[in-house]
Design an enzyme around this catalytic site. Structure first.
Site: not given
Length: 630
Positions: A83-84, A123, A184, A389-390
């Site tokens: 995540d991130d 997200c 999420h 995710d990004q």
């Protein structure tokens, strides 16, 4: 928007094609006219008949063994989603100071994608695209407002039940499926227990993790992400309505004019609702930050103590339980989204503070999963996919000046915008013996591509009633194709088409045209530090007429926009990109906005509580497991 046109396959015929008639039977069996008049079969014809029978037998055996081989070759699938995490964070992508030996090991033993792109830089929409193989705008998982993700567990929006995830496809093919970690993508629709958006409603047999996302509010002392929103959305409107209500009451009492009672009741109701929302912001940790096992809350509020170890332990248990049958494991890490956390074994051990500690602990967890696959001799029959995710959240800087965001390497921008730093993410796939080791593939690919890739490997047909935007990665990974399956890719900022990417079939160029770009603040910065994330509309963006054009193959940092003077084909390139955007837009069909304000707001009747009989909403049914040995 025009309605999406979908072509369906013609239905299967309701009759069977007649078989050719066999030779007439004789008193001696089914050999018929092959026999001589004396009733004896000549030796040459007997030899011919025996050869034919043997050929048919061998052909049947070949097809049966092929079918059995196909069944046995269906790989297990392990998805490791950070995540991130920025593309500049792992060692295999050039970082010299963060220790990521297990991510680096995956890259050595598999294929590393250097142009792997998230379908969205946020997200919720990115994960919706990843799970369904479709741009999030197709499912209503792209916001038309400034808030582009779910912030509350008691929101009514989420991944629609009509969407098909790759977990659902694999489950239908006999796979055991589990999601461990962050979801999420929503929880419930209209009642507390309907769980219409829950992972178990989208193809997963087992869920253990966080239904929303990790937030600063979840960790005591880490601050809040709701300070500005609470002030502008709740406190100021509440004050204005309160002043208006008080003024009307005074005027009524003085007899200056008469206000209908219904108006007063509506204003009072609005005050109560706004006050309720404002109060919620003070109880975010208790009501929003909890762990679940399937439909049951196991810890409320969530504790960060050994959290990564607990998630890893659940993942390992799932692998051991399902070693004898095909499985899909999605291990969706909470790291390295803020609030940053790490266990005592990793705290203070990296060269990059809390962010580095968190990243290195996540890498440790990946190593545990790989070790279990080796131990159970499953590695050679398991496709492992690692990504984020990004891009990294570059604006994550504490009030003390500590950097809590990662590195996007040489690339501009980061999370929440479509500069390369926001969407270009790590992408590694390993399948020993199938995907050649040590590859570096510099072709555009998308996180939507996992959907058709694993569907085909599992033997599942793709849905025919919808557009799938992902492309099968296996020809690229196996080397049977040297070109990406994507000629065009479309980059959305929430629900707004932001940029178009074109990789012509007969060229090495990769053209990228921006319709608008975010205004970085302060001026000259590499992000929107004044607002913490970049927004997609209004005075927060700069529109470009003509679009801002780059050749990413020559200018990956996006520093030198092209002009008619520097690129002779400038107008022709923009014409093709515009035509592609128009054709893409024609395939979109109106769908309910899952991230509308009405779907985003916290709804008390949807709030989950582990002890609904009391007002405390506190419980801890977790068994604390010992930390890792490094």
């Amino acid at each position: 928007m025009s309605k999406m046109s979908t072509s369906r396959m013609p239905p299967a015929p309701l009759y069977r094609v007649p078989r050719p008639s066999l030779p007439a039977e004789s008193a001696h069996g089914h050999l018929g006219d092959l026999r001589a008049p004396g009733g004896q079969l000549p030796k040459d014809r007997l030899k011919l008949w025996s050869g034919r029978r043997m050929g048919i037998f061998l052909l049947l055996l070949f097809f049966l063994r092929g079918a059995q081989s196909s069944l046995e070759s269906r790989p297990n699938v392990v998805v490791l989603m950070a995540d991130d995490l920025g593309i500049g964070d792992p060692g295999c992508y050039g970082n010299q100071t963060l220790r990521t030996p297990n991510i680096d090991r995956l890259a050595r033993e598999g294929a590393k994608l250097t142009q792997h792109l998230a379908a969205s830089p946020l997200c919720t929409p990115s994960r919706a695209a990843f799970m369904t193989g479709r741009y999030p705008v197709r499912s209503g998982m792209a916001s038309h407002s400034r808030v582009g993700v779910f912030l509350f567990s008691a929101s009514s929006g989420g991944l629609p039940t009509s969407e098909i995830t790759f977990a659902k496809l694999l489950k239908n093919q006999g796979y055991s499926t589990a999601l461990i970690g962050k979801w999420h993508l929503g929880m419930s629709c209209s009642s507390r227990g309907d769980f219409c958006h829950h992972p178990l409603s989208h193809g997963f047999d087992y869920f253990y993790g966080l239904p929303v996302t990790n937030l600063r509010d979840c960790k005591p002392g880490a601050g809040t992400v709701f300070a500005m929103a609470t002030r502008w959305l709740f406190l100021i409107p509440l004050q204005l309505i309160g002043v208006l209500l008080l003024t009307l009451l005074v005027c009524n009492c003085l007899g200056l004019f008469h206000t209908p009672r219904s108006i007063l009741c509506l204003l009072l109701l609005a005050c109560l609702l706004l006050a309720l929302q404002a109060c919620f912001s003070h109880y975010v940790r208790l009501l929003n930050c909890f762990l679940m096992r399937n439909h049951e809350i196991t810890q409320q509020p969530m504790s960060y103590d050994n959290l990564t170890q607990r998630l890893t332990h659940e993942a390992v248990r799932f692998l051991r339980r399902n070693a004898e049958k095909p499985f899909l494991l999605v291990l969706s890490y909470l790291q390295v989204h803020t609030a940053l956390f790490s266990s005592k074994e990793f705290t203070g051990k990296s060269q990059h503070g809390a962010y580095g500690d968190s990243t290195e602990e996540m890498d440790w967890s990946i190593g545990q999963v790989l070790n279990v696959l080796d131990e159970m001799r499953l590695a050679n029959n398991t496709l492992v996919y690692f990504s984020s995710d990004q891009g990294a959240h570059v604006e994550e800087v504490t009030t003390k000046g500590d950097v809590h965001g990662g590195s996007n390497g040489i690339y501009k921008g980061g999370k929440a915008n479509n500069w390369e730093g926001g969407i270009r993410v790590p992408g590694i796939l390993r399948w020993p013996g199938v995907i050649p080791a040590g590859q570096e593939i510099d072709e555009p690919s998308s996180n939507m591509d996992l959907f058709p890739t694993v569907a085909k490997l599992a033997g599942s047909p793709l849905p025919e009633d919808r557009i799938i935007d992902g492309r099968d990665l296996m020809p690229l990974l196996r080397g049977s194709s040297r070109r990406s399956g994507h000629e065009f890719l479309f980059h959305y900022c929430n629900a707004y088409l932001n940029a178009v990417r074109w990789h012509p079939r007969n060229s090495t160029s990769i053209w990228k045209a921006f319709l608008f770009t975010p205004k970085f603040s302060p001026e000259g910065a590499n992000g929107c530090f004044a607002t913490h994330v970049c927004f997609c509309d209004g005075h927060y963006i700069t529109r470009h007429h003509p679009p801002l054009l780059f050749d990413i193959s020559q200018d990956p940092r996006e520093r030198r926009p092209l002009t008619p003077q520097t690129e002779p084909r400038f107008h022709e390139i923009l014409r093709v990109l515009q035509e592609a955007a128009d054709n893409h837009t024609k395939t979109l069909t109106p769908v309910p906005d899952q991230l509308s304000p009405g779907n985003l707001f916290w709804k008390p009747w949807l709030q989950l509580c582990c002890s609904p009989s009391s007002l405390s909403c506190r419980c801890d049914r977790e068994r604390q497991d010992p930390g890792p040995s490094r």
